[in-house]
Design a protein around this motif. Structure first.
Motif, mmCIF file in Angstrom:
data_model
loop_
_atom_site.group_PDB
_atom_site.id
_atom_site.type_symbol
_atom_site.label_atom_id
_atom_site.label_comp_id
_atom_site.label_asym_id
_atom_site.label_seq_id
_atom_site.Cartn_x
_atom_site.Cartn_y
_atom_site.Cartn_z
ATOM 1 N N ALA A 74 0.848 -1.192 0.000
ATOM 2 C CA ALA A 74 0.000 0.000 0.000
ATOM 3 C C ALA A 74 0.881 1.238 0.000
ATOM 4 O O ALA A 74 1.923 1.269 0.659
ATOM 5 C CB ALA A 74 -0.914 0.005 1.217
ATOM 6 N N GLY A 202 -3.986 -0.836 -7.810
ATOM 7 C CA GLY A 202 -5.288 -0.430 -7.305
ATOM 8 C C GLY A 202 -5.261 1.034 -6.911
ATOM 9 O O GLY A 202 -4.460 1.436 -6.061
ATOM 10 N N MET A 234 -1.265 -0.796 -4.174
ATOM 11 C CA MET A 234 -2.523 -0.080 -3.972
ATOM 12 C C MET A 234 -2.275 1.278 -3.338
ATOM 13 O O MET A 234 -1.596 1.387 -2.312
ATOM 14 C CB MET A 234 -3.435 -0.909 -3.057
ATOM 15 C CG MET A 234 -4.720 -0.228 -2.618
ATOM 16 S SD MET A 234 -5.725 -1.271 -1.488
ATOM 17 C CE MET A 234 -4.732 -1.205 0.017
ATOM 18 N N THR A 236 -4.025 4.212 -1.264
ATOM 19 C CA THR A 236 -5.206 4.409 -0.426
ATOM 20 C C THR A 236 -4.940 5.521 0.572
ATOM 21 O O THR A 236 -3.791 5.823 0.892
ATOM 22 C CB THR A 236 -5.583 3.107 0.318
ATOM 23 O OG1 THR A 236 -6.767 3.329 1.086
ATOM 24 C CG2 THR A 236 -4.467 2.658 1.247
#
Length: 281
Positions: A74, A202, A234, A236
């Motif tokens: 992440a 993502g 990802m 986020t």
């Protein structure tokens, strides 16, 4: 920017969100376990600058990072920290001002546009916050669309396996407006997996989902990395989402300022607060 663990409710859902209990419990097949041990993605001294003179903005300041195959990473940071810019550069969607980016052993910087387009189509998958499904197409047609646009025939056995694993067998003839937010994102994940990409990127993949659907999608991504050997990167803003990853990269002012391994939501939230206040990790 809010760091709440709750997700906005989807606006396009016409049925109740699927619950995590709807997800099949059997392990995913080790389809990617034979990939070599070389890093999936490597960035070296990546700099990205926009504008000139008084309008010059340093989005990335010499970022170096390595992501192993099968790792779920992440990328987090305060607004304007460069996290989306870094992801776009790693995915070949944007070119850095200087530095090197390798997808496996392929250097992306300086690659001709045609080859870069083919590489993204063949070796990279994307899952976006807005699902990016074509509303007039069925779920099955949306899953197959990238291959059809490329003039490539799908591996039907692999397609059937993905559909079964993601619990979409009864949803293939449904159009997006007939699916819950979680089901739509499952379709997007299936589309990303279909080409067996080196990396799935993502971009806030749970940003448009309610808490239950967001939890479901994060569990699915976690299983793809753990059981399938799928590399996932990802972006986020949510500590709860980031806690699903193996590792969290923390950016501030375009620089990599620290990382957390085996993160928890509380540890990520604390780190994000410290970075937002200008403290070092």
């Amino acid at each position: 920017m809010s760091h709440s663990s709750a997700y906005p409710s989807p606006t396009s859902s016409s049925s109740a969100p699927a619950s995590p209990a709807d997800m099949p419990s059997e392990p995913l097949p080790h389809r990617l376990s034979t990939l070599p041990a070389a890093p999936a993605v490597t960035a070296r001294d990546v700099v990205k600058t926009y504008g000139r003179g008084d309008t010059e903005v340093h989005a990335l300041r010499g970022v170096s990072v390595e992501v192993r195959r099968g790792e779920f990473v992440a990328i987090m940071g305060p607004s304007g920290s460069g996290k989306s810019t870094l992801m776009h550069c790693l995915a070949g969607l944007d070119a850095p001002t200087s530095g090197s980016i390798l997808l496996g052993d392929t250097e992306l910087v300086g690659l001709p546009d045609a080859r870069l387009t083919a590489l993204r189509r063949e070796r990279v998958g994307f899952v976006f916050q807005a699902f990016n499904l074509v509303p007039t197409l069925t779920a099955e047609q949306n899953i197959l669309l990238p291959l059809e646009l490329a003039g490539a025939a799908p591996d039907r056995a692999w397609m059937d396996e993905i559909v079964r694993i993601l619990g979409l067998e009864q949803r293939l003839r449904h159009r997006p407006h007939e699916l819950s937010g979680g089901q739509q994102q499952r379709v997007a994940v299936a589309r990303a997996l279909l080409t067996r990409p080196d990396v799935i990127f993502g971009d806030e993949p749970t940003g448009n989902l309610d808490t239950a659907s967001g939890t479901e999608v994060l569990a699915l991504l976690r299983r793809c990395a753990r059981d399938m050997g799928q590399t996932i990167i990802m972006v986020t803003h949510d500590p709860v989402a980031a806690a699903s990853a193996d590792r969290v990269l923390m950016l501030a002012d375009g620089a990599l300022v620290g990382q957390l391994r085996k993160p928890t939501a509380d540890a990520v939230a604390e780190a994000l607060t410290r970075v937002s206040a200008g403290e070092s990790l």
